[in-house]
Design an enzyme around this catalytic site. Structure first.
Site, PDB file in Angstrom:
ATOM      1  N   ARG A 170      -7.688  -1.965  95.095  1.00 25.53           N
ATOM      2  CA  ARG A 170      -7.947  -3.395  94.985  1.00 25.53           C
ATOM      3  C   ARG A 170      -6.847  -4.218  95.638  1.00 25.53           C
ATOM      4  NH1 ARG A 170      -7.337  -4.260  88.475  1.00 25.53           N
ATOM      5  NH2 ARG A 170      -5.085  -4.129  88.377  1.00 25.53           N
ATOM      6  N   ARG A 177       1.967 -10.193  86.003  1.00 23.42           N
ATOM      7  CA  ARG A 177       1.173 -10.646  84.863  1.00 23.42           C
ATOM      8  C   ARG A 177       2.049 -11.422  83.898  1.00 23.42           C
ATOM      9  NH1 ARG A 177      -2.271  -5.827  84.671  1.00 23.42           N
ATOM     10  NH2 ARG A 177      -1.882  -4.807  86.663  1.00 23.42           N
ATOM     11  N   ASP A 246      -1.138  -8.610  79.245  1.00 26.67           N
ATOM     12  CA  ASP A 246      -0.910  -7.755  80.420  1.00 26.67           C
ATOM     13  C   ASP A 246      -2.086  -7.824  81.379  1.00 26.67           C
ATOM     14  OD1 ASP A 246      -1.945  -6.397  78.009  1.00 26.67           O
ATOM     15  OD2 ASP A 246      -2.366  -4.762  79.394  1.00 26.67           O
ATOM     16  N   ASN A 247      -3.179  -8.443  80.945  1.00 25.83           N
ATOM     17  CA  ASN A 247      -4.338  -8.582  81.823  1.00 25.83           C
ATOM     18  C   ASN A 247      -4.521 -10.021  82.272  1.00 25.83           C
ATOM     19  OD1 ASN A 247      -4.881  -5.859  81.576  1.00 25.83           O
ATOM     20  ND2 ASN A 247      -6.326  -6.124  79.903  1.00 25.83           N
TER      21      ASN A 247
END
Ligand code: AMP
Ligand code: MG
Length: 484
Positions: A170, A177, A246-247
Site C-alpha cells: 500500500r 499515526r 494506532d489506526n
C-alpha cells in the site's frame, strides 16, 4: 525507480531494520496500474521477479533494509506502550513527478521484532478486503491509503483453519499515526517527539514549518483533517470498525482497513466488527471516537506545546474544541449536497434528521435512498424511493416537504440531479459482495475480485451490473473479522 529512506534515517528508536524472507511462490492478484504509473513505477517492472520481490517481501533493488516502524496505541481504550509493525514493513518512500513523497508499505510480509505473539502474516481475505475498500474510498474522493498490489504468497497461514496467505502493498502519504507520538510520550522521550513533529511537518504540513508553536500548529492541522475525514466517512455510510489510536493517521487518511464495512440499511448504532462487542466504534460513535483519539494526540504533544502544563492544556483544549465545529460544518454541507440543497436554510437540519429517522425505523438502504432521490429530482417521480420505506404515509410527507424545499431554489431539475449524482454514489463496496469475492478467491477464482474493483473505480456512473443491490436476507453479513 529510486526508493528513499527518509523515515529509516530517523534516529534508531523510530524503526528497526528488517531482514525479509522470500515467500515460496508469490503471485500478483491485483496490480493497480494507474497508481503505479502515477508513482513512476512501471507496471511491467513490478511484475518482473525483482518487482515481485519488492512487493511481496520488501527486497529493495539497492540492497537497503526495509524497516518496521515503532508505535504505541490505545486499543479499545486500553493503552499498549509498544505495538509497532508486527506484520508490516516500510519499504521506503517514492517521489512522484510533483516531488511529493509516498510510503511504500507491505502488510503480511513476515514477522518483525514487534510481532509479539502474532505470526507476522496476513490471510488473503483481509488483503483483498483492504484492496477493494481502500480503492473504493479513493474513487469516492475520500482521503485514504491506496492499494498498489494484492499478492498471494503461495504459503498458508493458520487462522481458524489454514487459509491462503497474502500481502498488500500500500501507498500512503505517511504511516505516522497518533500512536507513533504516544510511543515516545510514554517513554518521556521529548527529543524524539520533537524530531517526529518536525518530520511530520516537513512531509505533510510544510506550511507549518514557520509556526511559532509547531506542536500546537500540528495538533490543530490534524484535528482539522480528521474532522473532515470522519464527516466524509459518515456521508457514505463507512464504518472503520477499529479506530484505535494506532489506526489513526497523522496525514488524515483512512488507514488500516480491518473489519471495516459500509452500511446497507441505515442504523446509527451499526457495528460489524466481531471484536467490537461493546459498539465502541459503531457508525454513529465515530466522530466522538475520533475526538477521543485526538485527545490522546494532544496529551502526547503537551510537553512540546508548552513547558508549563497548565498553559499547554489550555492551548491543546482550544485546538480540540475546533473538531466539533469543523466536523459539523463539513457534515451539514455534505448532507445539503446529498439532498440537492444549494442554499442554506435553518430548517435544513430538521429535514435531514427527519429523513434519517424514517430510514432508521424502516431500515431503508443508505446508498440506494440517496441515489434514488437523484433520479426522483430528474423525473419528478418519487415512487422508486417510496419502495424503500414501510411507512408510506410518513415517507410521502417527507418527500413532499423535501420537494417543497427544493422549489424555493431557482435550479433546474437536470442541474440539481447532476449535482446530487456526484456526491451520492450508485455503488459502494457492500459486505456481501466482498465476501463473495473472497470466497471465490479462496478457490483461486479472482475474476469476481477484478469485476468488483473495476466497477468500484467509477462509483458515480450508471451501469447495469447489479452491484447496486443490497444483500438478500440470506446474503447479509452480520460480522466482519479483523485481519489478524
Ligand atoms: P491492527 O489491529 O491490525 O491494526 O493491528 C494492531 C497491532 O497488532 C499492530 O501492532 C500489528 O502489527 C499487530 N498485529 C496484527 N496482526 C498481526 C500478526 N498476524 N502478526 C503480528 N502482529 C500482528
Ligand atoms: Mg493497525
Amino acid at each position: 525507480m529510486q526508493l528513499l529512506r527518509q523515515y529509516a534515517a530517523l534516529p534508531g528508536r523510530f524503526s528497526t531494520p528488517l531482514k525479509s524472507r522470500p515467500f515460496r511462490a508469490p503471485g500478483i492478484i491485483g496490480l493497480n496500474a494507474p497508481l503505479a504509473t502515477a508513482l513512476g513505477l512501471p507496471p511491467e517492472w513490478l511484475k518482473s521477479p525483482a518487482g515481485l520481490s519488492l512487493l511481496s517481501h520488501g527486497l529493495r533493488p539497492d540492497g537497503h533494509s526495509p524497516v518496521a516502524m515503532a508505535y504505541a496505541g490505545h486499543q479499545f481504550g486500553h493503552f499498549v506502550p509498544s505495538l509497532g509493525d508486527g506484520r508490516a514493513m516500510l519499504v521506503g518512500e517514492i517521489q512522484d513527478a510533483q516531488g511529493k513523497l509516498w510510503d511504500l508499505h507491505l502488510k503480511g510480509s513476515g514477522p518483525t521484532p514487534f510481532s509479539r505473539r502474532g505470526d507476522g502474516h496476513a490471510a488473503l481475505g483481509p488483503v483483498l478486503r483492504e484492496y477493494i475498500v481502500s480503492e473504493a474510498m479513493a474513487a469516492l474522493g475520500i482521503p485514504t491509503t491506496r492499494a498498489l498490489a494484492a499478492l498471494t504468497t503461495g504459503e498458508d497461514v493458520l487462522r481458524e483453519t489454514l487459509v491462503p496467505g497474502g500481502v498488500i502493498a500500500r501507498i500512503a502519504s505517511s504511516h505516522v499515526r497518533v500512536g507513533t507520538f504516544q510511543y515516545f510520550a510514554a517513554r518521556g522521550d521529548q527529543a524524539s517527539l520533537r524530531v517526529l513533529t518536525d518530520h511530520v511537518i516537513g512531509r505533510l504540513y510544510p506550511d507549518l514549518a514557520t509556526s511559532i508553536n509547531r506542536a500546537l500548529a500540528l495538533l490543530e492541522a490534524v484535528v482539522e483533517r480528521q474532522a473532515r475525514l470522519i464527516a466524509r466517512w459518515m456521508l457514505v455510510g463507512f464504518i472503520h470498525g477499529v479506530m484505535n489510536t494506532d489506526n489513526m493517521s497523522i496525514a488524515g487518511e483512512t488507514i488500516d482497513f480491518g473489519p471495516c464495512a459500509f452500511l446497507d440499511a441505515y442504523d446509527p448504532g451499526k457495528v460489524f466488527s466481531f471484536i467490537d462487542q461493546n459498539g465502541r466504534y459503531s457508525y454513529g460513535q465515530q466522530p466522538d471516537m475520533a475526538l477521543w483519539n485526538l485527545g490522546r494526540l494532544a496529551e502526547a504533544l503537551l510537553p512540546c506545546i508548552d513547558p508549563d502544563t497548565d498553559s499547554a492544556v489550555t492551548m491543546a483544549t482550544a485546538a480540540l474544541t475546533r473538531f466539533d465545529q469543523i466536523f459539523g460544518e463539513t457534515y451539514l454541507s455534505g448532507w445539503r449536497q446529498k439532498l440537492g440543497l444549494m442554499t442554506e436554510q435553518k430548517a435544513d437540519t430538521t429535514l435531514i434528521s427527519r429523513l434519517l429517522t424514517l430510514m432508521h425505523r424502516d431500515e431503508a438502504d443508505f446508498t440506494l435512498t440517496f441515489r434514488l432521490l437523484c433520479n426522483a429530482v430528474r423525473t419528478g417521480d418519487t415512487s422508486d424511493v417510496l419502495t424503500l420505506f414501510n411507512d408510506q404515509t410518513a415517507a410521502t410527507v417527507w418527500l413532499q416537504d423535501w420537494q417543497h424545499r427544493l422549489k424555493k431554489e431557482n435550479v433546474s431539475a437536470e442541474e440539481r440531479a447532476q449535482a446530487m449524482r456526484i456526491v451520492n454514489p450508485r455503488i459502494i463496496p457492500r459486505n456481501h459482495q466482498i465476501e463473495a469475492v473472497i470466497t471465490a478467491a479462496m478457490s483461486g477464482n479472482y475474476a469476481p475480485f477484478h469485476r468488483l474493483t473495476e466497477a468500484l473505480s467509477h462509483p458515480f456512473d450508471d451501469a447495469d451490473d447489479g452491484f447496486d443491490q443490497p444483500p438478500a436476507e440470506h446474503e447479509r453479513v452480520r460480522n466482519t473479522f479483523c485481519g489478524t
